[in-house]
Design a protein around this motif. Sequence first.
Motif, PDB file in Angstrom:
ATOM      1  N   ALA A  89       0.843  -1.202   0.000  1.00  0.00           N
ATOM      2  CA  ALA A  89       0.000   0.000   0.000  1.00  0.00           C
ATOM      3  C   ALA A  89       0.878   1.251   0.000  1.00  0.00           C
ATOM      4  CB  ALA A  89      -0.917   0.000   1.227  1.00  0.00           C
ATOM      5  N   ASP A  90       0.403   2.306  -0.649  1.00  0.00           N
ATOM      6  CA  ASP A  90       1.157   3.563  -0.696  1.00  0.00           C
ATOM      7  C   ASP A  90       1.161   4.240   0.667  1.00  0.00           C
ATOM      8  OD1 ASP A  90       1.617   3.657  -3.689  1.00  0.00           O
ATOM      9  OD2 ASP A  90      -0.568   3.548  -3.626  1.00  0.00           O
ATOM     10  N   VAL A  91       0.056   4.118   1.383  1.00  0.00           N
ATOM     11  CA  VAL A  91      -0.045   4.618   2.757  1.00  0.00           C
ATOM     12  C   VAL A  91      -0.307   3.401   3.641  1.00  0.00           C
ATOM     13  CG1 VAL A  91      -1.294   6.127   4.346  1.00  0.00           C
ATOM     14  CG2 VAL A  91      -0.922   6.845   1.980  1.00  0.00           C
ATOM     15  N   LEU A  92       0.743   2.918   4.286  1.00  0.00           N
ATOM     16  CA  LEU A  92       0.652   1.698   5.085  1.00  0.00           C
ATOM     17  C   LEU A  92       0.085   2.025   6.455  1.00  0.00           C
ATOM     18  CD1 LEU A  92       1.326  -1.340   5.230  1.00  0.00           C
ATOM     19  CD2 LEU A  92       3.558  -0.684   6.130  1.00  0.00           C
ATOM     20  N   VAL A  93      -1.055   1.430   6.785  1.00  0.00           N
ATOM     21  CA  VAL A  93      -1.727   1.653   8.071  1.00  0.00           C
ATOM     22  C   VAL A  93      -1.724   0.336   8.832  1.00  0.00           C
ATOM     23  CG1 VAL A  93      -3.811   2.466   9.215  1.00  0.00           C
ATOM     24  CG2 VAL A  93      -3.175   3.404   6.978  1.00  0.00           C
ATOM     25  N   SER A  94      -0.845   0.218   9.812  1.00  0.00           N
ATOM     26  CA  SER A  94      -0.715  -1.032  10.579  1.00  0.00           C
ATOM     27  C   SER A  94      -1.744  -1.047  11.703  1.00  0.00           C
ATOM     28  CB  SER A  94       0.708  -1.153  11.127  1.00  0.00           C
ATOM     29  OG  SER A  94       1.632  -1.207  10.077  1.00  0.00           O
TER      30      SER A  94
END
Length: 354
Positions: A89-94
Amino acid sequence: MSSPITPDPHQDQESPDSENRLEHRTFHSSETLSDVIMGGKSKMGGGVSGGSQLSARRLPVLITLDGGRVGERFVLSKKRSILGRDFQADVLVSDGEVSRRHAAIEWVNFDDKVAIPDCLLLDIKSTNGTFVNNRVLQGSRTLNDGDQIRLGKTLLGYYVKDERVLELDRELLDMALRDELTGVYKRRYFINELHREFDRSRRYRRPFGLLLLDIDHFKNVNDELGHLRGDEALKTVADVIRSTLREGDICGRYGGEEFVILLPETDRGGAVIAAERIRQALEATSFKLGTETPRRITASIGIAAQDGTYQDKMDVIEAADTALYSAKRLGRNRCEVAVGADSSTDPTDDPALA
């Protein structure tokens, strides 16, 4: 002897890129990182205020406001950016409540270098939905500067920033997080990254290695050549360490002549090989410290690997520290693995280290 694990794109992982990370601090739409660090509006070279801003492109930026790493910044640089848990993902949200491909931001007027970014937010059939300003997103909507986007437990702020302000922010971020002398990360930042990696390791059952390095007899360098030459030696050691690491590995200065290295996605065998590479590279380096004859400087390294053994991040550091003192007690210029690990295989048997 096994080698460092290659990251599996199908596993939940977090981005190794640390360039745009910031320790726990929330941004507001009217402030820049320079304001945060300098304690007010930046005065460097007159800043980028006034009419000069008009000639610089404005870019859409997402900043983590709550959940995850508060203050982490994502500059959107593509026509379509994916937000989610997926490693790619371009914006990695863990966040366990976020889908792998949760939402997308489409930059409608991407090709217009002058116009204010016109961005649409879309939900990609996520499990738990996407919310904008506390309202569930139906279909898509245009984002406005200051909008707040919630994915799972993570709150992101959407802002439009001047490109040159972002560049200044980047420089100041580097100043804030890196050790001024050696250029590696400061201890506090490193501990935050270790905490993040430890949590990721436990959640997804992924290994990581930790190395604690101490320069042998460094006091003699300072006593014989002076502290300025000692500083030169520290800088050279840091450069040598970084030259052996992979992209995504993190090196920090832990104390005076101690360095600490975090090796994501690396098992015990891979950590031993990485430590030996550093040790051998230092041993082979000629340190020209103002003397006619180059000086030889070596280091001792303690190795610990998290494979489910440790219950707290500080346990990993303590294990590496104990191994480090074993290396020094056994004669220095050597690597030792934390007690309980299988160290029966000599890392120098690996052809890569010959």
